[in-house]
Design an enzyme around this catalytic site. Structure first.
Site, mmCIF file in Angstrom:
data_model
loop_
_atom_site.group_PDB
_atom_site.id
_atom_site.type_symbol
_atom_site.label_atom_id
_atom_site.label_comp_id
_atom_site.label_asym_id
_atom_site.label_seq_id
_atom_site.Cartn_x
_atom_site.Cartn_y
_atom_site.Cartn_z
ATOM 1 N N GLN A 169 0.781 -1.243 0.000
ATOM 2 C CA GLN A 169 0.000 0.000 0.000
ATOM 3 C C GLN A 169 0.815 1.297 0.000
ATOM 4 O O GLN A 169 0.483 2.234 -0.724
ATOM 5 C CB GLN A 169 -0.950 0.003 1.220
ATOM 6 N N GLY A 187 -7.867 19.063 20.985
ATOM 7 C CA GLY A 187 -7.401 20.365 20.510
ATOM 8 C C GLY A 187 -7.836 21.428 21.490
ATOM 9 O O GLY A 187 -7.960 21.168 22.692
ATOM 10 N N GLY A 188 -8.097 22.617 20.980
ATOM 11 C CA GLY A 188 -8.465 23.721 21.862
ATOM 12 C C GLY A 188 -9.898 23.648 22.387
ATOM 13 O O GLY A 188 -10.248 24.376 23.306
ATOM 14 N N LEU A 222 8.584 -8.294 -14.928
ATOM 15 C CA LEU A 222 10.034 -8.321 -15.116
ATOM 16 C C LEU A 222 10.685 -9.027 -13.943
ATOM 17 O O LEU A 222 10.430 -8.670 -12.789
ATOM 18 C CB LEU A 222 10.510 -6.855 -15.139
HETATM 19 N N1 COA Z 1 11.816 -9.666 -9.668
HETATM 20 C C1 COA Z 1 12.580 -10.396 -8.853
HETATM 21 N N2 COA Z 1 12.588 -10.233 -7.515
HETATM 22 C C2 COA Z 1 11.778 -9.295 -7.019
HETATM 23 C C3 COA Z 1 10.966 -8.491 -7.827
HETATM 24 C C4 COA Z 1 10.992 -8.703 -9.211
HETATM 25 N N3 COA Z 1 10.231 -7.993 -10.058
HETATM 26 N N4 COA Z 1 10.284 -7.643 -7.031
HETATM 27 C C5 COA Z 1 10.660 -7.913 -5.779
HETATM 28 N N5 COA Z 1 11.565 -8.907 -5.764
HETATM 29 C C6 COA Z 1 12.235 -9.500 -4.606
HETATM 30 C C7 COA Z 1 13.133 -8.506 -3.910
HETATM 31 O O1 COA Z 1 14.357 -8.423 -4.556
HETATM 32 C C8 COA Z 1 13.206 -9.122 -2.526
HETATM 33 O O2 COA Z 1 14.097 -10.244 -2.569
HETATM 34 P P1 COA Z 1 15.241 -10.531 -1.446
HETATM 35 O O3 COA Z 1 14.578 -10.375 -0.116
HETATM 36 O O4 COA Z 1 15.655 -11.928 -1.771
HETATM 37 O O5 COA Z 1 16.331 -9.553 -1.610
HETATM 38 C C9 COA Z 1 11.809 -9.635 -2.364
HETATM 39 O O6 COA Z 1 11.244 -9.808 -3.643
HETATM 40 C C10 COA Z 1 10.901 -8.615 -1.672
HETATM 41 O O7 COA Z 1 11.203 -8.587 -0.406
HETATM 42 P P2 COA Z 1 10.431 -7.677 0.642
HETATM 43 O O8 COA Z 1 10.128 -6.338 0.130
HETATM 44 O O9 COA Z 1 11.243 -7.711 1.878
HETATM 45 O O10 COA Z 1 9.038 -8.437 0.770
HETATM 46 P P3 COA Z 1 8.279 -9.063 2.023
HETATM 47 O O11 COA Z 1 7.009 -9.572 1.471
HETATM 48 O O12 COA Z 1 9.109 -10.035 2.774
HETATM 49 O O13 COA Z 1 8.011 -7.831 2.986
HETATM 50 C C11 COA Z 1 7.204 -5.649 3.555
HETATM 51 C C12 COA Z 1 6.961 -6.932 2.755
HETATM 52 C C13 COA Z 1 6.097 -4.666 3.180
HETATM 53 C C14 COA Z 1 7.109 -5.964 5.065
HETATM 54 C C15 COA Z 1 8.582 -5.071 3.208
HETATM 55 O O14 COA Z 1 8.650 -4.893 1.824
HETATM 56 C C16 COA Z 1 8.896 -3.761 3.891
HETATM 57 O O15 COA Z 1 9.206 -3.697 5.083
HETATM 58 N N6 COA Z 1 8.862 -2.660 3.105
HETATM 59 C C17 COA Z 1 9.240 -1.340 3.586
HETATM 60 C C18 COA Z 1 8.171 -0.761 4.436
HETATM 61 C C19 COA Z 1 6.845 -0.711 3.738
HETATM 62 O O16 COA Z 1 6.688 -0.122 2.705
HETATM 63 N N7 COA Z 1 5.857 -1.301 4.406
HETATM 64 C C20 COA Z 1 4.479 -1.079 4.073
HETATM 65 C C21 COA Z 1 3.965 -1.862 3.005
HETATM 66 S S1 COA Z 1 2.282 -1.333 2.745
#
Ligand code: COA
Length: 420
Positions: free
Chosen positions: A18, A252-253, A73
């Protein structure tokens, strides 16, 4: 395509869930060419989360990804990396909200990005800021609300429901995305002056804290005074050394509270929010039919009223018991009293004014027919954002690759290698 202020700005949307998608969606509404990069065969996890129709992109996805193009991709494959490099060279902004370190692990560190395109703006959402002692944590909405001060200051302070509480508003996710959009546009204007890109980052903790600014204000006041007059604990209960949760207090106020209206026993939203604005005391007395309160020294000033503010709200609730929330607001608006009905999502979805203003819109979708979504909350005199449906996974892959100069044969080979 009609001319929009952000036309010509090309954004690589490497976001998911999101926080990031909310940011790039808004930039797309205002004219940017937003290319959502998604893993082939899977895509943004929200495509499949909380589905209401089998095998069709979930509303979770469609409501956060309108007006974008989708490029599938695999950026972990060499062919995929090469395509991303080309895209970086031709784009203005790359937005990402992966877990900490993911972009570096993929081979696209800030240093590498600058080598590829020194004009590129790299915009990131993370849970915590760079160098923070929690910088390695992955973060979702509610985690951010707890880390940013919203949860400790929301909810009930006594009774069975006492304890920190989460807001249903996406203070951690969409709010952070909105902050990031401001950062991106600022960096873009900076680039017009310097010719150079820069890295823009917003931590979800910081974005929540920014919205909790008034609670930090209260912490500082509490440390000076030892009490907070506008909180329901004042003056009958004691304060600790931290800002308390104030239930439905205005904070607030001016004091305010959510009050029951006719039908509350069966309708979960038969309530209004009523504000006792300091200078509106006389109109309040007139509206409630309590002229005697106008001259009673126990009521004439906000300070005098505060010790029995609960009794005042009880008297207003008594006045409300034979009025629906809409009838009550129609009476109170004539007296210029700040108030509103507590509206359900169903009422908002069907609100004629919101439909008319474009705050709720119906948009077409290739597979689900049409769906309702929340339109632009920002209104312009010379721009009317047209909200279009969200893209199917990889819908624009071939088109984007062709734009990058790939021939039909090369595109075919990339599909065969499952790189796109
Ligand atoms: N092709 C190949 N790999 C891809 C890709 C693509 N098109 N898009 C994503 N990936 C891979 C990334 O390289 C990563 O791989 P790695 O961990 O092996 O390096 C993985 O997919 C994504 O990891 P991550 O973003 O950590 O996903 P997650 O599902 O484990 O965690 C969150 C989700 C939201 C907790 C995490 O992304 C996060 O903390 N984000 C930052 C804070 C944030 O925005 N949170 C709110 C989300 S609403």
């Amino acid at each position: 395509m009609s001319n929009k202020p952000l036309n010509g700005i090309k954004i690589i949307d490497f976001t998911h869930v999101q926080a990031g998608p909310a940011c790039t969606q808004m930039l797309a509404w205002f004219g940017a060419d937003v290319i959502k990069v998604e893993r082939p065969g899977a895509g943004d996890v929200t495509r499949t989360q909380l589905r209401d129709i089998p095998n069709v992109d979930a509303l979770y996805f469609t409501m956060l990804n309108s007006n974008k193009r989708s490029l599938s991709l695999d950026t972990k494959k060499p062919e995929g990396k090469a395509i991303l490099e080309k895209l970086i060279k031709e784009s203005d902004v790359l937005v990402e909200n992966f877990g900490p370190g993911a972009l570096d692990r993929m081979g696209f560190s800030w240093e590498r990005i600058q080598e590829l395109n020194p004009k590129l703006i790299l915009a990131s959402v993370k849970g915590f800021s760079d160098g923070h002692h929690y910088e390695d944590l992955k973060v979702y909405e509610n985690v951010a609300q707890c880390a940013g001060g919203a949860a400790s200051t929301t909810g009930w302070w006594k009774g069975e429901q006492a304890g920190p509480m989460i807001s249903s508003a996406a203070l951690g996710d969409s709010n952070t995305g909105m902050h990031l959009a401001i950062g991106i546009l600022t960096a873009y204007i900076g680039r017009l002056q310097t010719g150079k890109g820069q890295k823009v980052a917003v931590a979800m903790q910081d974005a929540v804290l920014n919205l909790c600014r008034v609670k930090m204000r209260d912490q500082l006041r509490l440390e000076k005074l030892g009490y907070l007059e506008e909180y329901p604990q004042y003056p009958h209960e004691s304060f600790s050394d931290v800002v308390p949760r104030g239930g439905n207090a205005g904070g607030g106020g001016q004091p305010g509270w959510i009050l029951k209206c006719k039908g509350w026993e069966t309708d979960p939203n038969a309530y209004i929010y009523f504000t006792v604005q300091g200078h509106a005391w006389e109109p309040i007395c007139d509206a409630l039919g309590k002229p005697e309160w106008k001259t009673d020294p126990a009521y004439t000033t906000p300070k005098a009223r505060q010790p029995h503010i609960t009794d005042i709200f009880a008297a207003i609730e008594d006045w409300l018991k034979d009025k629906t929330k809409f009838e009550a607001v129609d009476i109170l608006r004539k007296f210029d009293i700040p108030c509103a009905p507590v509206l359900s999502m169903k009422e908002l979805l069907n609100d004629e004014s919101l439909r008319k203003s474009g705050s709720i819109v119906e948009v077409p979708h290739k597979e689900r027919g049409s769906y309702f979504t929340v339109g632009s909350p920002i209104k312009f005199s010379d721009l009317k954002p047209e909200i279009t449906g969200s893209p199917l996974l990889g819908e624009h892959t071939d088109e984007v690759l062709a734009d990058l100069g790939y021939t039909p044969e090369q595109i075919k080979a990339l599909h065969a290698a499952q790189a796109v």
